[in-house]
Motif scaffolding. Structure first.
Motif, PDB file in Angstrom:
ATOM      1  N   THR A  67      65.059  17.159  57.844  1.00 26.66           N
ATOM      2  CA  THR A  67      64.836  16.059  56.906  1.00 26.66           C
ATOM      3  C   THR A  67      65.771  16.154  55.710  1.00 26.66           C
ATOM      4  O   THR A  67      66.397  15.172  55.305  1.00 26.66           O
ATOM      5  N   GLN A  68      65.893  17.367  55.156  1.00 27.79           N
ATOM      6  CA  GLN A  68      66.788  17.537  54.011  1.00 27.79           C
ATOM      7  C   GLN A  68      68.233  17.218  54.387  1.00 27.79           C
ATOM      8  O   GLN A  68      68.940  16.506  53.668  1.00 27.79           O
ATOM      9  N   GLY A  69      68.680  17.724  55.531  1.00 25.37           N
ATOM     10  CA  GLY A  69      70.061  17.509  55.946  1.00 25.37           C
ATOM     11  C   GLY A  69      70.387  16.061  56.235  1.00 25.37           C
ATOM     12  O   GLY A  69      71.530  15.624  56.065  1.00 25.37           O
ATOM     13  N   ALA A  70      69.374  15.291  56.648  1.00 18.07           N
ATOM     14  CA  ALA A  70      69.604  13.905  57.045  1.00 18.07           C
ATOM     15  C   ALA A  70      69.550  12.920  55.883  1.00 18.07           C
ATOM     16  O   ALA A  70      69.971  11.771  56.040  1.00 18.07           O
ATOM     17  N   PHE A  71      69.047  13.341  54.714  1.00 16.82           N
ATOM     18  CA  PHE A  71      68.965  12.362  53.612  1.00 16.82           C
ATOM     19  C   PHE A  71      69.744  12.783  52.370  1.00 16.82           C
ATOM     20  O   PHE A  71      70.064  11.947  51.530  1.00 16.82           O
ATOM     21  N   ARG A  72      70.120  14.046  52.285  1.00 14.91           N
ATOM     22  CA  ARG A  72      70.683  14.571  51.027  1.00 14.91           C
ATOM     23  C   ARG A  72      72.206  14.560  51.060  1.00 14.91           C
ATOM     24  O   ARG A  72      72.829  15.272  51.839  1.00 14.91           O
ATOM     25  N   GLY A  73      72.822  13.750  50.197  1.00 14.84           N
ATOM     26  CA  GLY A  73      74.275  13.592  50.214  1.00 14.84           C
ATOM     27  C   GLY A  73      74.996  14.435  49.173  1.00 14.84           C
ATOM     28  O   GLY A  73      74.413  14.854  48.166  1.00 14.84           O
ATOM     29  N   ASN A  74      76.275  14.649  49.428  1.00 17.49           N
ATOM     30  CA  ASN A  74      77.138  15.411  48.519  1.00 17.49           C
ATOM     31  C   ASN A  74      77.743  14.459  47.479  1.00 17.49           C
ATOM     32  O   ASN A  74      78.947  14.252  47.414  1.00 17.49           O
ATOM     33  N   ASN A  75      76.875  13.884  46.658  1.00 22.92           N
ATOM     34  CA  ASN A  75      77.315  12.835  45.745  1.00 22.92           C
ATOM     35  C   ASN A  75      77.992  13.370  44.491  1.00 22.92           C
ATOM     36  O   ASN A  75      78.863  12.713  43.923  1.00 22.92           O
ATOM     37  N   GLY A  76      77.587  14.554  44.051  1.00 21.78           N
ATOM     38  CA  GLY A  76      78.164  15.101  42.849  1.00 21.78           C
ATOM     39  C   GLY A  76      79.641  15.439  42.992  1.00 21.78           C
ATOM     40  O   GLY A  76      80.353  15.532  41.992  1.00 21.78           O
ATOM     41  N   ILE A  77      80.110  15.605  44.226  1.00 18.27           N
ATOM     42  CA  ILE A  77      81.521  15.938  44.447  1.00 18.27           C
ATOM     43  C   ILE A  77      82.226  14.813  45.187  1.00 18.27           C
ATOM     44  O   ILE A  77      83.107  14.137  44.648  1.00 18.27           O
ATOM     45  N   ILE A  78      81.816  14.549  46.424  1.00 17.66           N
ATOM     46  CA  ILE A  78      82.529  13.571  47.248  1.00 17.66           C
ATOM     47  C   ILE A  78      82.230  12.145  46.797  1.00 17.66           C
ATOM     48  O   ILE A  78      83.134  11.326  46.608  1.00 17.66           O
ATOM     49  N   GLY A  79      80.950  11.806  46.610  1.00 14.19           N
ATOM     50  CA  GLY A  79      80.596  10.455  46.189  1.00 14.19           C
ATOM     51  C   GLY A  79      81.218  10.083  44.851  1.00 14.19           C
ATOM     52  O   GLY A  79      81.799   9.007  44.696  1.00 14.19           O
ATOM     53  N   LEU A  80      81.117  10.989  43.884  1.00 15.55           N
ATOM     54  CA  LEU A  80      81.663  10.717  42.547  1.00 15.55           C
ATOM     55  C   LEU A  80      83.182  10.620  42.585  1.00 15.55           C
ATOM     56  O   LEU A  80      83.770   9.750  41.928  1.00 15.55           O
ATOM     57  N   ALA A  81      83.826  11.491  43.352  1.00 10.60           N
ATOM     58  CA  ALA A  81      85.284  11.466  43.427  1.00 10.60           C
ATOM     59  C   ALA A  81      85.787  10.157  44.036  1.00 10.60           C
ATOM     60  O   ALA A  81      86.764   9.562  43.572  1.00 10.60           O
ATOM     61  N   LEU A  82      85.113   9.674  45.087  1.00 14.59           N
ATOM     62  CA  LEU A  82      85.529   8.419  45.718  1.00 14.59           C
ATOM     63  C   LEU A  82      85.239   7.227  44.805  1.00 14.59           C
ATOM     64  O   LEU A  82      86.031   6.278  44.748  1.00 14.59           O
ATOM     65  N   ALA A  83      84.108   7.256  44.100  1.00 12.97           N
ATOM     66  CA  ALA A  83      83.788   6.175  43.163  1.00 12.97           C
ATOM     67  C   ALA A  83      84.836   6.088  42.060  1.00 12.97           C
ATOM     68  O   ALA A  83      85.266   4.994  41.668  1.00 12.97           O
ATOM     69  N   THR A  84      85.271   7.245  41.574  1.00 12.00           N
ATOM     70  CA  THR A  84      86.303   7.271  40.546  1.00 12.00           C
ATOM     71  C   THR A  84      87.637   6.785  41.097  1.00 12.00           C
ATOM     72  O   THR A  84      88.378   6.048  40.430  1.00 12.00           O
ATOM     73  N   SER A  85      87.954   7.179  42.344  1.00 15.15           N
ATOM     74  CA  SER A  85      89.206   6.765  42.970  1.00 15.15           C
ATOM     75  C   SER A  85      89.261   5.248  43.156  1.00 15.15           C
ATOM     76  O   SER A  85      90.302   4.623  42.951  1.00 15.15           O
ATOM     77  N   LEU A  86      88.129   4.645  43.498  1.00 14.72           N
ATOM     78  CA  LEU A  86      88.100   3.201  43.749  1.00 14.72           C
ATOM     79  C   LEU A  86      87.980   2.381  42.477  1.00 14.72           C
ATOM     80  O   LEU A  86      88.612   1.333  42.352  1.00 14.72           O
ATOM     81  N   LEU A 140      62.623  16.102  46.229  1.00 14.44           N
ATOM     82  CA  LEU A 140      62.188  15.774  47.583  1.00 14.44           C
ATOM     83  C   LEU A 140      62.481  16.912  48.555  1.00 14.44           C
ATOM     84  O   LEU A 140      61.670  17.211  49.447  1.00 14.44           O
ATOM     85  N   SER A 141      63.631  17.563  48.384  1.00 11.03           N
ATOM     86  CA  SER A 141      63.975  18.690  49.257  1.00 11.03           C
ATOM     87  C   SER A 141      63.000  19.848  49.057  1.00 11.03           C
ATOM     88  O   SER A 141      62.575  20.486  50.031  1.00 11.03           O
ATOM     89  N   ALA A 142      62.659  20.122  47.808  1.00  9.09           N
ATOM     90  CA  ALA A 142      61.714  21.205  47.532  1.00  9.09           C
ATOM     91  C   ALA A 142      60.366  20.940  48.192  1.00  9.09           C
ATOM     92  O   ALA A 142      59.731  21.862  48.724  1.00  9.09           O
ATOM     93  N   ILE A 143      59.932  19.680  48.183  1.00 12.90           N
ATOM     94  CA  ILE A 143      58.654  19.328  48.796  1.00 12.90           C
ATOM     95  C   ILE A 143      58.676  19.582  50.299  1.00 12.90           C
ATOM     96  O   ILE A 143      57.832  20.286  50.855  1.00 12.90           O
ATOM     97  N   VAL A 144      59.667  19.011  50.994  1.00 12.67           N
ATOM     98  CA  VAL A 144      59.665  19.083  52.454  1.00 12.67           C
ATOM     99  C   VAL A 144      59.964  20.499  52.941  1.00 12.67           C
ATOM    100  O   VAL A 144      59.417  20.937  53.967  1.00 12.67           O
TER     101      VAL A 144
END
Length: 313
Positions: free
Chosen positions: A101-120, A143-147
């Motif tokens: 469950t954690q692996g399927a919903f938790r994204g790497n936003n602090g690095i990849i998501g933010l970097a792409l948002a800044t690039s665009l 949510l990860s801590a709960i599950v």
């Protein structure tokens, strides 16, 4: 478009470089299981909380505050988490449900998501993405801590124990303790800020080396079907559902683009650290990270092309 594809590969390739370094070091017997356990504990309890703390205090919470975007992201995250968990209850063995469950919903936003948002989107992508990253960190870790607590072989799953695992989670402590500093713009002494940066810079290399050191062909084959299923959920189904929902709610332009990039980010390396801390199936967690990071360069660019073709982002 070539620039976006190049930017995506430029962000994901260093991740793979550190993963393969971990594999290589394990083959050379320069790291072993004891090192991985110790280093993962150091990342979880020290360097990653410091990294999150600094990320929050350096963000200007009063700039680019978009309540609608933040609110929708939290809603989509909770709904996606619920859908994945329900699927895991139906299709995944009991012992692996938390890690899946954690692996399927938790994204790497602090690095990849933010970097792409800044690039665009430049400064707007950086400011909105930075604020959104704070919400991401708090919601994902809670949510990860709960599950993970519910399915951990070594943790109690009553309400008080789960609440305690959330409150005492070092990552959540790092985020919550940073909010007053960010809101009132309380500066840290220069020496303390520099020392914190040194610690924070340990986080991703050490976490990725540990993931690489855990990987093996045997572990990938063992977790293959579950890892592929979680990866499809993370990189295909949830981004489609969440982005379609954002479109239906009326988001367009940069707001829709940033939301898509955050929904479409590969699984975060922190999921491995948390799975190991909870004595969960960290081999499955590592396999999901590798697969989602590998396919991110394909699925993210397909999504960007489609949304730009429609004139929606």
């Amino acid at each position: 478009m070539f620039a976006i594809i190049a930017a995506t590969f430029g962000i994901t390739m260093p991740v793979f470089a550190m993963l393969f370094l971990g594999v290589f070091l394990k083959r050379l017997a320069l790291i072993d299981g004891a090192f991985i356990n110790t280093a993962s504990g150091l990342v979880f309890n020290v360097s990653m909380p410091v990294m999150l703390f600094l990320a929050i205090i350096h963000a200007d919470l009063r700039t680019a505050m978009q309540p609608a975007v933040l609110g929708y992201f939290v809603l989509a995250t909770v709904v996606g988490f619920g859908l994945v968990w329900a699927w895991a209850i139906w299709r995944v063995p009991l012992a692996d449900r938390g890690v899946y469950t954690q692996g399927a919903f938790r994204g790497n936003n602090g690095i990849i998501g933010l970097a792409l948002a800044t690039s665009l989107y430049g400064d707007y992508g950086l400011s909105l993405g930075g604020i959104l990253a704070g919400v991401v960190i708090l919601s994902y870790n809670s949510l990860s801590a709960i599950v993970l607590a519910i399915y951990s072989p070594s943790a109690k799953s009553d309400v008080w124990s789960i609440s305690k695992s959330i409150i005492c989670n070092p990552l959540i402590i790092g985020v919550l303790s940073a909010i007053p500093f960010a809101y009132w713009q309380i500066p840290l002494p220069a020496w303390l800020n520099t020392s914190g940066e040194y610690l924070a810079q340990l986080t991703m290399p050490l976490a990725l080396i540990c993931i690489g050191g855990t990987l093996s062909l045997a572990s990938l084959r063992k977790s293959g079907a579950l890892a592929v299923s979680a990866s499809l959920m993370k990189m295909v189904w949830l981004p489609i559902i969440s982005t379609a929902g954002a479109f239906a709610f009326g988001f367009r332009g940069a707001d829709l683009g940033v939301l898509f990039l955050y929904f479409a980010s590969p699984t975060a390396a922190a999921s491995f650290v948390m799975a190991k801390a909870a004595n969960g199936n960290h081999e499955l967690a590592a396999a999901i990270i590798v697969i989602t990071t590998l396919v991110a360069a394909i699925t993210t660019n397909i999504g960007i092309v489609f949304l730009q073709w429609g004139g929606w982002m």
